[in-house]
Scaffold this motif. Sequence first.
Motif, PDB file in Angstrom:
ATOM      1  N   VAL A 473       0.878   6.752 -11.093  1.00 12.81           N
ATOM      2  CA  VAL A 473       0.245   6.164  -9.904  1.00 12.81           C
ATOM      3  C   VAL A 473      -0.156   4.746 -10.248  1.00 12.81           C
ATOM      4  N   ILE A 474       0.044   3.840  -9.315  1.00 11.66           N
ATOM      5  CA  ILE A 474      -0.377   2.444  -9.501  1.00 11.66           C
ATOM      6  C   ILE A 474      -1.400   2.181  -8.410  1.00 11.66           C
ATOM      7  N   SER A 475      -2.580   1.678  -8.772  1.00  9.82           N
ATOM      8  CA  SER A 475      -3.639   1.457  -7.780  1.00  9.82           C
ATOM      9  C   SER A 475      -4.437   0.231  -8.150  1.00  9.82           C
ATOM     10  N   GLY A 476      -5.317  -0.131  -7.218  1.00  9.73           N
ATOM     11  CA  GLY A 476      -6.157  -1.277  -7.445  1.00  9.73           C
ATOM     12  C   GLY A 476      -6.887  -1.673  -6.170  1.00  9.73           C
ATOM     13  N   THR A 477      -7.253  -2.961  -6.064  1.00 14.52           N
ATOM     14  CA  THR A 477      -7.949  -3.493  -4.867  1.00 14.52           C
ATOM     15  C   THR A 477      -7.287  -4.807  -4.447  1.00 14.52           C
ATOM     16  N   ALA A 478      -7.424  -5.129  -3.145  1.00  9.76           N
ATOM     17  CA  ALA A 478      -6.893  -6.391  -2.588  1.00  9.76           C
ATOM     18  C   ALA A 478      -7.646  -6.700  -1.306  1.00  9.76           C
ATOM     19  N   GLU A 479      -7.340  -7.855  -0.689  1.00 12.61           N
ATOM     20  CA  GLU A 479      -7.965  -8.244   0.596  1.00 12.61           C
ATOM     21  C   GLU A 479      -7.713  -7.129   1.604  1.00 12.61           C
ATOM     22  N   ALA A 480      -8.773  -6.748   2.262  1.00 10.02           N
ATOM     23  CA  ALA A 480      -8.660  -5.654   3.237  1.00 10.02           C
ATOM     24  C   ALA A 480      -7.514  -5.904   4.188  1.00 10.02           C
ATOM     25  N   GLY A 481      -6.682  -4.931   4.358  1.00 14.65           N
ATOM     26  CA  GLY A 481      -5.563  -5.022   5.297  1.00 14.65           C
ATOM     27  C   GLY A 481      -4.338  -5.673   4.729  1.00 14.65           C
ATOM     28  N   ALA A 482      -4.441  -6.270   3.515  1.00 18.55           N
ATOM     29  CA  ALA A 482      -3.287  -6.979   2.950  1.00 18.55           C
ATOM     30  C   ALA A 482      -2.236  -5.991   2.494  1.00 18.55           C
ATOM     31  N   THR A 483      -0.991  -6.424   2.586  1.00 17.59           N
ATOM     32  CA  THR A 483       0.121  -5.639   2.047  1.00 17.59           C
ATOM     33  C   THR A 483       0.296  -6.005   0.578  1.00 17.59           C
ATOM     34  N   VAL A 484       0.296  -4.990  -0.330  1.00 18.77           N
ATOM     35  CA  VAL A 484       0.459  -5.243  -1.765  1.00 18.77           C
ATOM     36  C   VAL A 484       1.890  -4.931  -2.127  1.00 18.77           C
TER      37      VAL A 484
END
Length: 493
Positions: A473-484
Amino acid sequence: PIGQTTADGSGNWSFTPATALPDGTVITAVAQDAAGNTSGPASTTVDAVAPPAPVIDPSNGSAVSGTAEAGATVILTDGSGNPIGQTTADGSGNWSFTPATPLPDGTVVNAIATDPAGNSSGPASTTVDAVAPPAPVINASNGAVISGTAEAGATVVLTDGNGDPIGQTTADGSGNWSFTPGTPLPDGTVITAVAQDAAGNASGPATTTVDTVAPPAPVIDPSNGSVVSGTAEAGATVILTDGSGNPIGQTTADGAGNWSYTPATPLPNGMVITAVAQDAAGNGSGPASTTVDSVAPPAPTIDASNGSVISGTAEAGATVILTDGNGIPIGQTIADGSGNWSFTPGTPLPDGTVINALARDAAGNNSSPVSTTVDAVAPSAPTLDASNGTVITGTVEPGVKVILTDGNGDPIGEAIADGSGNWSFTPATSLPDGTVINAIAQDAAGNNSGPVTTTVDAMAPPAPVIDPSNGSVISGTAEAGATVILTDGNGDP
């Protein structure tokens, strides 16, 4: 011997032969006194031939005149045989008698002529006419010819405004008369005409003024050959000919100067029509011309309409006539020099109203009609995708125009939705971050949707945080709503 007789105390004598002596017998007489002395002879020749009946001129009762055998006594009586008077014809046979009181109108005057031998003619008669004829009619004149009507047989006496003689003529059996001066009378000359009947009664005067000024050339409207019309000097006769000078017809301009002529058969397309105006005095104007146009204009185009304004194109200068689906007039307008036309109804037409339009050219030819139906229903508001200012996109009703403005209402641009409803607009320069973009949809009839808005976001989001991973699994955080978006060390997804 014929016979003898004795003179009475006054010297008068008379002898009646037993048989009347025949005409032409020469009679000789001598006188013999009581002493037997005989005079020289005297002679005469028997005249047993009655003189011809006198001629008695028409009379108004003031004087009675005529002709008779020279030297004859003319005896005048009324219709009841009562004496009027008598007179003697002169050496030329002319005679005249003036009653102490003019004879009244309608008096019958009989005349016989008695010669010196006592022979009486047959009678001649006339009836006193003491009634003046009506005033003559004198037509407008350009001074070259003067004409009109009067009592048949009347003498028409013409004078100018100063009473100087112009001339005279006689009305024919139909009452028509005409006089041609030796030199045409100048413009402005006053002509007075009086009618005098055979009995010498004079009418009241009639007057006209010489008009030698030609009227202006008429105006001739464009024509499709069915009717030819225009304007000219009021009362003028408009004479129409074709390009070769052959007559087409003529008509008269009314009191407002309008004239119209309808040929028995419509004139063919391309025929030249020439018109001149001729006034009552006979003066002719210069010509005016038009060419028959019997070719209908092409049908106009009529744009989609929301009922507030109706517009389209047509032949330049054509009148566009608008009616609804029941043929009731909506209005009309004229296409400009570029062929564009527009009409604004007093009240917007309701949704679903059928609008028919036809074009009518200046010659009156009508085109075939075209139609549209009022669309007063606004389209749905478009969708407006988030944008970084480089491209603006969204969706809307297919075929609709999307109009883009900024937060101040200034234009950004516009685009047309394709058959699937997708639309896109690329500004010449990318819009800066924070620019407000407003979008409305406008259909072909001009109806506008409600607006939608977005704001340009040209700022990159912060890098995402990626947590340690065992690969499952690859996870994390980013700008809300952003596509990673994940790629490997080679950049592969």
